[in-house]
Design an enzyme around this catalytic site. Structure first.
Site, PDB file in Angstrom:
ATOM      1  N   ASP A 128       1.102  -1.061   0.098  1.00  0.00           N
ATOM      2  CA  ASP A 128      -0.422  -0.046   0.190  1.00  0.00           C
ATOM      3  C   ASP A 128       0.672   1.068   0.213  1.00  0.00           C
ATOM      4  O   ASP A 128       1.346   1.508   0.613  1.00  0.00           O
ATOM      5  CB  ASP A 128      -1.093  -0.156   1.492  1.00  0.00           C
ATOM      6  CG  ASP A 128      -1.794   0.898   1.296  1.00  0.00           C
ATOM      7  OD1 ASP A 128      -2.575   1.538   0.296  1.00  0.00           O
ATOM      8  OD2 ASP A 128      -2.168   1.810   2.499  1.00  0.00           O
ATOM      9  N   GLU A 141      -1.287  -1.320  -5.020  1.00  0.00           N
ATOM     10  CA  GLU A 141      -2.403  -0.473  -5.493  1.00  0.00           C
ATOM     11  C   GLU A 141      -2.380   0.198  -6.933  1.00  0.00           C
ATOM     12  O   GLU A 141      -1.165   0.596  -6.919  1.00  0.00           O
ATOM     13  CB  GLU A 141      -3.231   0.297  -4.074  1.00  0.00           C
ATOM     14  CG  GLU A 141      -4.712   0.797  -4.625  1.00  0.00           C
ATOM     15  CD  GLU A 141      -4.622   1.592  -3.252  1.00  0.00           C
ATOM     16  OE1 GLU A 141      -5.205   1.431  -2.522  1.00  0.00           O
ATOM     17  OE2 GLU A 141      -4.650   2.849  -3.238  1.00  0.00           O
ATOM     18  N   ASP A 184      -2.520   1.184   7.920  1.00  0.00           N
ATOM     19  CA  ASP A 184      -1.364   1.576   6.027  1.00  0.00           C
ATOM     20  C   ASP A 184      -0.954  -0.308   6.296  1.00  0.00           C
ATOM     21  O   ASP A 184      -1.144  -0.829   5.195  1.00  0.00           O
ATOM     22  CB  ASP A 184      -0.901   1.885   5.977  1.00  0.00           C
ATOM     23  CG  ASP A 184      -0.909   3.022   5.683  1.00  0.00           C
ATOM     24  OD1 ASP A 184      -1.595   4.205   5.599  1.00  0.00           O
ATOM     25  OD2 ASP A 184      -0.946   4.065   7.197  1.00  0.00           O
TER      26      ASP A 184
END
Length: 222
Positions: A40, A99, A171
């Site tokens: 991430d 992502e 996160d």
């Protein structure tokens, strides 16, 4: 037919219906367990999460955050690169999921996020690992069941799916969610080149298949 000529049909049969337990037995025999690293990206905090995928499902391996400091953006990118390099060296993942870049109304923020993402990915290139990209909405849909889920919902579901207790950094939870999303989309197929067929393996496999009697499957060991 020679067993190698039916490897594709066998792989498909093993991943469906009651044959899943058979795949687990073969996976245990071969050691077919895949470590996947989810990333991430962020210019201030980059989350990472490692899960193991097998025929029986997913399990937690490790997670954490790479935190950058200072206002020198180039230095922060360097810290992301160095931190991700250390994670790769310690965890030895076999595949990467990250992502996908999304469009933002704030061009500066989007640019910084893209650069942070690039720094994290660059750390993986010398390993020649496969990289898979997923949109944020796609990740939330796979983990929570809703593309509009918030961070708290994602954290809750990640902990539930992996059987985690206690606090989990937001996160790191997002990174684990990305890894879980990929695990849900991938098919666990036997890598026949990585796990060559030896006499002991053929005998073990033949014994399992004889007991299971898969329809239309004929084995001729030569």
């Amino acid at each position: 037919r020679h067993i190698k000529s039916i490897k594709n049909d066998l792989s498909d049969w093993l991943t469906t219906g009651p044959a899943s337990n058979l795949l687990y037995q073969i996976g245990e025999f071969w050691g077919i367990f895949v470590n996947g690293l989810g990333i991430d990206p962020g210019s201030r905090i980059t989350g990472y999460g490692v899960i193991e995928t097998s025929a029986k499902g997913i399990s937690y391996v490790d997670s954490g955050c790479i935190r950058t400091s200072g206002e020198d953006f180039a230095q922060r990118l360097r810290e992301i690169f160095v931190g991700m390099t250390q994670v790769l060296a310690e965890q030895l993942p076999e595949e990467i999921s990250i992502e996908r870049v999304f469009l933002s109304k704030n061009a500066d923020s989007a640019l910084k996020l893209g650069q942070a993402r690039g720094a994290a990915l660059c750390a993986t290139f010398d390993k020649e690992l496969p990289v898979h990209e997923y949109a944020a909405r796609q990740v939330k849909l796979a983990v929570v069941g809703s593309g509009g889920a918030d961070k708290t919902q994602v954290q809750h579901m990640v902990k539930a799916l992996l059987g985690l207790k206690g606090a989990l950094q937001a996160d790191a939870a997002d990174a684990l969610a990305i890894a879980i999303c990929h695990a849900n989309h991938r098919s666990l197929k036997i890598n026949w080149e990585k796990y060559p067929l030896g006499d002991g393996l053929i005998g073990h496999l033949k014994g399992i298949l004889t007991a299971k009697h898969p329809p239309g499957l004929v084995i001729d060991v030569q």
